[in-house]
Design a protein around this motif. Structure first.
Motif, PDB file in Angstrom:
ATOM      1  N   PHE A 175       0.847  -1.204   0.000  1.00  0.00           N
ATOM      2  CA  PHE A 175       0.000   0.000   0.000  1.00  0.00           C
ATOM      3  C   PHE A 175       0.877   1.246   0.000  1.00  0.00           C
ATOM      4  O   PHE A 175       1.738   1.418   0.864  1.00  0.00           O
ATOM      5  CB  PHE A 175      -0.911   0.005   1.233  1.00  0.00           C
ATOM      6  CG  PHE A 175      -1.821   1.208   1.319  1.00  0.00           C
ATOM      7  CD1 PHE A 175      -2.800   1.442   0.351  1.00  0.00           C
ATOM      8  CD2 PHE A 175      -1.699   2.123   2.362  1.00  0.00           C
ATOM      9  CE1 PHE A 175      -3.640   2.549   0.426  1.00  0.00           C
ATOM     10  CE2 PHE A 175      -2.531   3.235   2.449  1.00  0.00           C
ATOM     11  CZ  PHE A 175      -3.509   3.446   1.480  1.00  0.00           C
ATOM     12  N   THR A 176       0.654   2.110  -0.981  1.00  0.00           N
ATOM     13  CA  THR A 176       1.383   3.370  -1.048  1.00  0.00           C
ATOM     14  C   THR A 176       0.428   4.512  -0.752  1.00  0.00           C
ATOM     15  O   THR A 176      -0.468   4.793  -1.546  1.00  0.00           O
ATOM     16  CB  THR A 176       1.974   3.583  -2.464  1.00  0.00           C
ATOM     17  OG1 THR A 176       2.650   2.389  -2.834  1.00  0.00           O
ATOM     18  CG2 THR A 176       2.933   4.758  -2.488  1.00  0.00           C
ATOM     19  N   PRO A 177       0.572   5.159   0.417  1.00  0.00           N
ATOM     20  CA  PRO A 177      -0.322   6.270   0.755  1.00  0.00           C
ATOM     21  C   PRO A 177      -0.212   7.416  -0.240  1.00  0.00           C
ATOM     22  O   PRO A 177       0.854   7.643  -0.822  1.00  0.00           O
ATOM     23  CB  PRO A 177       0.186   6.715   2.135  1.00  0.00           C
ATOM     24  CG  PRO A 177       0.909   5.545   2.692  1.00  0.00           C
ATOM     25  CD  PRO A 177       1.519   4.851   1.511  1.00  0.00           C
ATOM     26  N   ASN A 178      -1.309   8.105  -0.428  1.00  0.00           N
ATOM     27  CA  ASN A 178      -1.294   9.348  -1.196  1.00  0.00           C
ATOM     28  C   ASN A 178      -1.012  10.478  -0.212  1.00  0.00           C
ATOM     29  O   ASN A 178      -1.902  10.914   0.505  1.00  0.00           O
ATOM     30  CB  ASN A 178      -2.657   9.536  -1.874  1.00  0.00           C
ATOM     31  CG  ASN A 178      -2.796  10.901  -2.542  1.00  0.00           C
ATOM     32  OD1 ASN A 178      -1.825  11.638  -2.661  1.00  0.00           O
ATOM     33  ND2 ASN A 178      -4.010  11.219  -2.965  1.00  0.00           N
ATOM     34  N   GLU A 179       0.224  10.917  -0.183  1.00  0.00           N
ATOM     35  CA  GLU A 179       0.650  11.873   0.848  1.00  0.00           C
ATOM     36  C   GLU A 179      -0.074  13.210   0.748  1.00  0.00           C
ATOM     37  O   GLU A 179      -0.086  13.988   1.682  1.00  0.00           O
ATOM     38  CB  GLU A 179       2.171  12.102   0.780  1.00  0.00           C
ATOM     39  CG  GLU A 179       3.021  10.838   0.921  1.00  0.00           C
ATOM     40  CD  GLU A 179       2.965  10.207   2.321  1.00  0.00           C
ATOM     41  OE1 GLU A 179       2.319  10.791   3.212  1.00  0.00           O
ATOM     42  OE2 GLU A 179       3.548   9.112   2.492  1.00  0.00           O
ATOM     43  N   GLU A 180      -0.698  13.455  -0.399  1.00  0.00           N
ATOM     44  CA  GLU A 180      -1.390  14.745  -0.555  1.00  0.00           C
ATOM     45  C   GLU A 180      -2.836  14.705  -0.076  1.00  0.00           C
ATOM     46  O   GLU A 180      -3.559  15.692  -0.184  1.00  0.00           O
ATOM     47  CB  GLU A 180      -1.358  15.170  -2.028  1.00  0.00           C
ATOM     48  CG  GLU A 180      -0.006  15.703  -2.414  1.00  0.00           C
ATOM     49  CD  GLU A 180       0.206  15.703  -3.907  1.00  0.00           C
ATOM     50  OE1 GLU A 180      -0.787  15.691  -4.660  1.00  0.00           O
ATOM     51  OE2 GLU A 180       1.383  15.702  -4.310  1.00  0.00           O
ATOM     52  N   SER A 181      -3.265  13.567   0.462  1.00  0.00           N
ATOM     53  CA  SER A 181      -4.691  13.419   0.774  1.00  0.00           C
ATOM     54  C   SER A 181      -5.113  14.155   2.036  1.00  0.00           C
ATOM     55  O   SER A 181      -6.301  14.382   2.258  1.00  0.00           O
ATOM     56  CB  SER A 181      -5.023  11.941   0.948  1.00  0.00           C
ATOM     57  OG  SER A 181      -4.375  11.460   2.110  1.00  0.00           O
ATOM     58  N   GLY A 182      -4.149  14.492   2.918  1.00  0.00           N
ATOM     59  CA  GLY A 182      -4.504  15.175   4.161  1.00  0.00           C
ATOM     60  C   GLY A 182      -4.760  14.226   5.330  1.00  0.00           C
ATOM     61  O   GLY A 182      -4.984  14.674   6.451  1.00  0.00           O
ATOM     62  N   TYR A 183      -4.735  12.932   5.095  1.00  0.00           N
ATOM     63  CA  TYR A 183      -4.900  11.969   6.194  1.00  0.00           C
ATOM     64  C   TYR A 183      -3.551  11.702   6.858  1.00  0.00           C
ATOM     65  O   TYR A 183      -2.503  11.919   6.248  1.00  0.00           O
ATOM     66  CB  TYR A 183      -5.444  10.630   5.662  1.00  0.00           C
ATOM     67  CG  TYR A 183      -6.861  10.687   5.164  1.00  0.00           C
ATOM     68  CD1 TYR A 183      -7.935  10.529   6.041  1.00  0.00           C
ATOM     69  CD2 TYR A 183      -7.141  10.896   3.814  1.00  0.00           C
ATOM     70  CE1 TYR A 183      -9.244  10.569   5.581  1.00  0.00           C
ATOM     71  CE2 TYR A 183      -8.450  10.950   3.354  1.00  0.00           C
ATOM     72  CZ  TYR A 183      -9.488  10.791   4.241  1.00  0.00           C
ATOM     73  OH  TYR A 183     -10.777  10.836   3.782  1.00  0.00           O
ATOM     74  N   THR A 184      -3.600  11.191   8.098  1.00  0.00           N
ATOM     75  CA  THR A 184      -2.371  10.639   8.667  1.00  0.00           C
ATOM     76  C   THR A 184      -2.439   9.124   8.504  1.00  0.00           C
ATOM     77  O   THR A 184      -3.505   8.519   8.655  1.00  0.00           O
ATOM     78  CB  THR A 184      -2.212  10.989  10.163  1.00  0.00           C
ATOM     79  OG1 THR A 184      -3.390  10.572  10.849  1.00  0.00           O
ATOM     80  CG2 THR A 184      -2.021  12.485  10.359  1.00  0.00           C
ATOM     81  N   TYR A 185      -1.323   8.531   8.172  1.00  0.00           N
ATOM     82  CA  TYR A 185      -1.279   7.098   7.849  1.00  0.00           C
ATOM     83  C   TYR A 185      -0.524   6.334   8.939  1.00  0.00           C
ATOM     84  O   TYR A 185       0.486   6.803   9.441  1.00  0.00           O
ATOM     85  CB  TYR A 185      -0.579   6.902   6.496  1.00  0.00           C
ATOM     86  CG  TYR A 185      -1.401   7.404   5.332  1.00  0.00           C
ATOM     87  CD1 TYR A 185      -2.187   6.535   4.583  1.00  0.00           C
ATOM     88  CD2 TYR A 185      -1.411   8.756   4.994  1.00  0.00           C
ATOM     89  CE1 TYR A 185      -2.949   6.993   3.514  1.00  0.00           C
ATOM     90  CE2 TYR A 185      -2.168   9.222   3.928  1.00  0.00           C
ATOM     91  CZ  TYR A 185      -2.935   8.337   3.191  1.00  0.00           C
ATOM     92  OH  TYR A 185      -3.684   8.793   2.145  1.00  0.00           O
ATOM     93  N   GLU A 186      -1.050   5.163   9.256  1.00  0.00           N
ATOM     94  CA  GLU A 186      -0.446   4.336  10.294  1.00  0.00           C
ATOM     95  C   GLU A 186      -0.420   2.894   9.813  1.00  0.00           C
ATOM     96  O   GLU A 186      -1.480   2.314   9.535  1.00  0.00           O
ATOM     97  CB  GLU A 186      -1.356   4.389  11.528  1.00  0.00           C
ATOM     98  CG  GLU A 186      -0.713   4.836  12.810  1.00  0.00           C
ATOM     99  CD  GLU A 186      -1.795   4.996  13.883  1.00  0.00           C
ATOM    100  OE1 GLU A 186      -2.008   4.011  14.613  1.00  0.00           O
ATOM    101  OE2 GLU A 186      -2.443   6.081  13.945  1.00  0.00           O
ATOM    102  N   SER A 187       0.757   2.311   9.725  1.00  0.00           N
ATOM    103  CA  SER A 187       0.865   0.901   9.369  1.00  0.00           C
ATOM    104  C   SER A 187       0.802   0.070  10.645  1.00  0.00           C
ATOM    105  O   SER A 187       1.566   0.303  11.574  1.00  0.00           O
ATOM    106  CB  SER A 187       2.188   0.681   8.626  1.00  0.00           C
ATOM    107  OG  SER A 187       2.366  -0.675   8.385  1.00  0.00           O
ATOM    108  N   LEU A 188      -0.158  -0.842  10.723  1.00  0.00           N
ATOM    109  CA  LEU A 188      -0.338  -1.654  11.931  1.00  0.00           C
ATOM    110  C   LEU A 188       0.514  -2.912  11.841  1.00  0.00           C
ATOM    111  O   LEU A 188       0.931  -3.302  10.757  1.00  0.00           O
ATOM    112  CB  LEU A 188      -1.814  -2.044  12.088  1.00  0.00           C
ATOM    113  CG  LEU A 188      -2.812  -0.885  12.083  1.00  0.00           C
ATOM    114  CD1 LEU A 188      -4.238  -1.412  11.936  1.00  0.00           C
ATOM    115  CD2 LEU A 188      -2.682  -0.053  13.348  1.00  0.00           C
ATOM    116  N   ALA A 189       0.699  -3.580  12.971  1.00  0.00           N
ATOM    117  CA  ALA A 189       1.521  -4.803  12.974  1.00  0.00           C
ATOM    118  C   ALA A 189       0.846  -5.884  12.144  1.00  0.00           C
ATOM    119  O   ALA A 189      -0.364  -5.892  11.996  1.00  0.00           O
ATOM    120  CB  ALA A 189       1.698  -5.283  14.391  1.00  0.00           C
TER     121      ALA A 189
END
Ligand code: ADP
Ligand code: MG
Length: 350
Positions: free
Chosen positions: A336-350
């Motif tokens: 999964f590659t986040p869209n850094e421009e989306s305004g969300y904060t991203y968290e990769s879970l274990a």
């Protein structure tokens, strides 16, 4: 209007699904309207045109002859109108097989996925184009007719028998598209197709790899702005299904009511999520799990993921929370590659 917009967006996303770095491999694309959904099917290889022709036929047959709740000729319509009488089905019939899967998922999710919500969905008007907010008493009365224990599915000498008790009625809207994708996949495989993308309106199946040997790239819609995307999932031979509350909803007195119900309350699920994406190897499970995980909320869905993994069913999740976070499970860490421009904060879970 909303439907036109949805159709347009799907087209854009279907394009982004296939357009990234695709070489000039032979392919055909077809847009199909079935199951109240705009679908985009793309098949690669020599048999593409014939395969699409039979895929489209299969979708219409499934919709009109089997799964539609409103088409009077459908098998589901007949079952819902059976007044508690036992209905006999053949060994190869689709409806009992789908009901069996739906009941198994209902059990696995402890009822968060419930295929018997038809009367409650009707009361909210989601199945007709009539929106209303039922009273608490009305919902309590309707919930007495729901629950998988009211569906008796049995094997017989010639196939199956199904009986609905206590006025129960089935709505398979939370699993039908995923199941249809499973059937299309099997049909395409039989026809020798090895590369295809099927977008059944938020239920995506990517078959094989792109012609350059790389994985497909699937854009996951941003539930806050469906013209944008949350990120890209790279995958091959996988179902990626999103359940969100941005497509089918209505507003009354400033409150938004959406179409994924909590079977415990009969009201729209309030689990702190605005969308859930499931990735797994089976379409029916991906579809029903996305609905169930939406109801369960992030913690409940992660616990379910652990439980099912222990039983050999693996799936990955992407949650969007109502406070602007995107959480995704370990199996997607690289995919999964986040869209850094989306305004969300991203968290990769274990
Ligand atoms: P969509 O069909 O919009 O892609 P889903 O796959 O999440 O979204 O399915 C939602 C549909 O499933 C609803 O329109 C309704 O028909 C049905 N449904 C709603 N709540 C539930 C539930 N808790 N369990 C099973 N089916 C549900
Ligand atoms: Mg679903």
């Amino acid at each position: 209007m909303k439907r036109q917009l949805a159709a347009l967006l799907l087209t854009i996303f279907a394009l982004s699904l296939t357009a990234c770095g695709e070489t000039a491999a032979e392919s055909e694309t077809r847009t199909v309207y079935a199951m109240d959904t705009v679908m985009n099917l793309t098949v690669y290889g020599e048999n593409a045109a014939a395969a699409l022709e039979s895929a489209e036929k299969e979708l219409h047959t499934l919709d009109e002859a089997v799964l539609s709740r409103t088409a009077e000729g459908s098998e589901l319509y007949a079952l819902n109108a059976s007044n508690g009488e036992t209905v006999e089905c053949g060994a190869d019939d689709i409806l009992p097989a789908l009901i069996e899967t739906a009941l198994a998922i209902s059990e696995a999710t402890d009822g968060a996925f419930d295929p018997t919500l038809a009367p409650v969905l009707d009361a909210w008007g989601f199945t007709k184009d009539l929106r209303r907010v039922p009273s608490a008493d009305e919902l309590a009365a309707l919930l007495a007719h729901t629950g998988r224990d009211k569906v008796a599915l049995e094997e017989t000498a010639d196939g199956y028998s199904v009986a609905l008790s206590d006025g129960a009625q089935l709505d398979l809207g939370g699993i039908a598209k995923g199941y249809a994708a499973d059937l299309l996949r099997a049909q395409l495989e039989k026809e020798g197709v090895t590369s295809a993308t099927l977008d059944l309106g938020g239920d995506v199946f990517v078959m094989g790899k792109k012609s350059d040997g790389s994985d497909w790239r699937i854009a996951v819609k941003d539930p806050g702005d469906t013209e944008s995307y949350l990120g890209i999932v790279s995958a091959s031979d996988a179902f990626i299904v999103t359940s969100g509350v941005y497509e089918r909803y209505f507003e009354e007195n400033g409150v938004r009511y959406h179409h994924i119900l909590d079977p415990k309350t009969g009201s729209p699920a309030e689990s702190g999520l605005v969308s859930v994406t499931v990735m797994c190897k089976n379409g029916a499970w991906a579809d029903a799990l996305s609905t169930a995980c939406f109801v369960l909320g992030a913690d409940g869905a992660l616990a379910l993921r652990d439980d099912l993994a222990a039983q050999g069913t693996n799936f990955e999740l992407i949650f969007v929370t109502d406070d602007g976070r995107v959480l995704y499970t370990g199996g997607l860490a690289a995919a999964f590659t986040p869209n850094e421009e989306s305004g969300y904060t991203y968290e990769s879970l274990a």
